[in-house]
Design a protein around this motif. Structure first.
Motif, mmCIF file in Angstrom:
data_model
loop_
_atom_site.group_PDB
_atom_site.id
_atom_site.type_symbol
_atom_site.label_atom_id
_atom_site.label_comp_id
_atom_site.label_asym_id
_atom_site.label_seq_id
_atom_site.Cartn_x
_atom_site.Cartn_y
_atom_site.Cartn_z
ATOM 1 N N SER A 80 -15.995 -48.041 5.145
ATOM 2 C CA SER A 80 -16.180 -47.294 6.343
ATOM 3 C C SER A 80 -17.544 -47.678 7.005
ATOM 4 N N GLY A 81 -17.841 -47.212 8.360
ATOM 5 C CA GLY A 81 -19.209 -47.646 8.862
ATOM 6 C C GLY A 81 -19.395 -48.856 9.702
ATOM 7 N N GLY A 82 -17.900 -49.568 9.796
ATOM 8 C CA GLY A 82 -18.004 -50.736 10.598
ATOM 9 C C GLY A 82 -18.587 -52.010 10.392
ATOM 10 N N GLY A 83 -19.272 -52.118 9.237
ATOM 11 C CA GLY A 83 -20.018 -53.162 8.504
ATOM 12 C C GLY A 83 -19.262 -54.479 8.253
ATOM 13 N N ILE A 84 -17.997 -53.995 7.600
ATOM 14 C CA ILE A 84 -17.096 -55.131 7.107
ATOM 15 C C ILE A 84 -16.511 -55.788 8.140
ATOM 16 N N THR A 85 -16.131 -55.181 9.381
ATOM 17 C CA THR A 85 -15.854 -55.831 10.553
ATOM 18 C C THR A 85 -16.650 -56.482 11.174
ATOM 19 N N TRP A 86 -17.998 -56.338 11.384
ATOM 20 C CA TRP A 86 -19.006 -56.937 11.859
ATOM 21 C C TRP A 86 -19.155 -58.249 10.952
ATOM 22 N N VAL A 87 -19.120 -58.115 9.517
ATOM 23 C CA VAL A 87 -19.355 -59.310 8.828
ATOM 24 C C VAL A 87 -18.079 -60.428 9.003
ATOM 25 N N GLU A 88 -16.843 -59.830 9.169
ATOM 26 C CA GLU A 88 -15.796 -60.725 9.435
ATOM 27 C C GLU A 88 -15.940 -61.273 10.687
ATOM 28 N N ALA A 89 -16.578 -60.612 11.950
ATOM 29 C CA ALA A 89 -16.612 -61.001 13.001
ATOM 30 C C ALA A 89 -17.755 -62.407 12.949
#
Length: 386
Positions: A152-161
């Motif tokens: 959670s926290g949005g970090g994985i989504t940011w890394v993937e982007a």
């Protein structure tokens, strides 16, 4: 997986949560240490590969990312999440170099064995936080032998982007580099929906939505899924079925040949899988191995729902529950809380990492058989911004 534990002790110290509902709450997650690193990979052009009928191969490559990390971790636990056409994970600093090498090796192997372009990236947690995102993790225990990391926290989504934009890319491995994919297989036959349809659901919170708003939405979605038989678990009570030759034999041959002739490895697997099929078909024990007990372990260990900066589920659903889900999700999307994709298919499939059939720590990734999570995510990308 059974493990020595990470040297820092962080991941070993986290509690194993057996209640999936608890994962909707922010207090179930613990921020990763500042010196950890995030790894990520996904297949460029996966939608086109699916259109060519290659989704089982796409799933195999996504699972190979995790398999190579497990085999390079020297028995240590770390959190990972499977996304259908890719994967993400986090490792402590002492594992970072080996992790990058394993990731680059899978990238090279995917290109040479299947002609698939695998994007890869490795990003320090400190840089994720500097960009205003968090990476927090929880451990969801599905059985006494297996737990899965939740993010959670949005970090994985940011890394993937960032990865898709070409940032933080790893240097390619030399030609001919082979990853260690010991235990990676996809021998089970696809399983038909028992209640109507297999739904692949991907829900992403809109940037800057409050955690409370997303939590309430996730709780409502999970409550709807609770009404399904066995909460929508797509693997039947009787377990997965086998057939011979298994549908994933060619993919497994590519994954495990280790430089040997592909035709020879196919022949070896034909023999090995025939023996396995015989014992599963008859139910006869082989030494201490009990086929029916193993089949039930597979069902218990199946990874069919997860939190990955959002909620992903593969559900065996009836028409009425599907309608309730769509209504709930449409309302939340119109309210600016989420974006979502919901993809329908007739079957689910499984890709497995099995260190040993004599131990209970084998992991099994469930996805829709006709595009699953990748197609659901593609719906999100194609949808107009709200």
């Amino acid at each position: 997986m059974a493990a020595r534990g990470d040297i820092s002790g962080f991941y070993d110290s986290l509690p194993r949560l057996s209640d999936f509902d608890a994962l909707t709450r922010a207090d179930s997650y613990t921020p990763l240490p500042q010196d950890w690193v995030i790894g990520a990979a996904d297949i460029e052009g996966s939608t086109q590969a699916i259109a060519r009928g290659q989704y089982k191969t796409v799933n195999m490559v996504g699972a190979a990312v995790i398999s190579a990390q497990i085999n390079g971790a020297d028995g240590r636990d770390f959190p990972f999440v499977f996304g259908g056409d890719g994967a993400a994970f986090a490792v402590p600093p002492e594992m970072a170099e080996a992790s990058a090498q394993a990731l680059a090796a899978v990238q090279r192997w995917a290109a040479e064995e299947f002609g698939l372009v695998l994007r890869t990236a490795q990003v320090p947690v400190a840089e994720v936080r500097a960009a205003g995102r968090e990476v927090a993790v929880a451990r969801y225990q599905v059985s006494e032998d297996v737990d899965y990391g939740m993010f959670s926290g949005g970090g994985i989504t940011w890394v993937e982007a960032q990865m898709k934009a070409g940032a933080y890319a790893l240097p390619p491995a030399p030609p001919g580099t082979q990853p260690d994919l010991t235990g990676l297989s996809c021998r089970w036959a696809n399983v038909q929906a028992e209640h109507g349809v297999i739904l692949s659901l991907v829900i992403e919170p809109v940037v800057d939505v409050t955690s409370a708003d997303f939590t309430r939405l996730a709780e409502r979605v999970i409550d709807i899924a609770h009404a399904l038989d066995r909460e929508g678990h797509p693997v039947p009570r009787s377990g997965m079925k086998t057939r011979w030759p298994p549908p994933g034999l060619d993919n497994e041959a590519h994954a495990t040949r280790k430089g040997r002739a592909l035709a020879w490895r196919r022949l070896q697997l034909l023999f090995n899988t025939f023996i396995a099929w015989f014992f599963f078909a008859t139910g006869l024990p082989l030494g201490q191995f009990r086929p029916e007990a193993y089949r039930q372990q597979v069902t218990r260990n199946a990874d069919y729902r997860k939190f990955d900066d959002g909620l992903k589920m593969t559900l065996d659903s009836d028409a009425a529950t599907e309608a309730r889900l769509r209504a709930e999700l449409d309302a939340a999307q119109q309210a600016g809380i989420i974006r979502y994709g919901l993809y329908r298919q007739d079957e689910a499939m499984m890709t497995c990492i099995v260190p040993s059939v004599m131990q209970g720590n084998h992991v099994h990734f469930i996805d829709g058989a006709a595009g699953g999570y990748a197609q659901a995510a593609a719906q999100i990308k194609a949808a107009p911004a709200t």
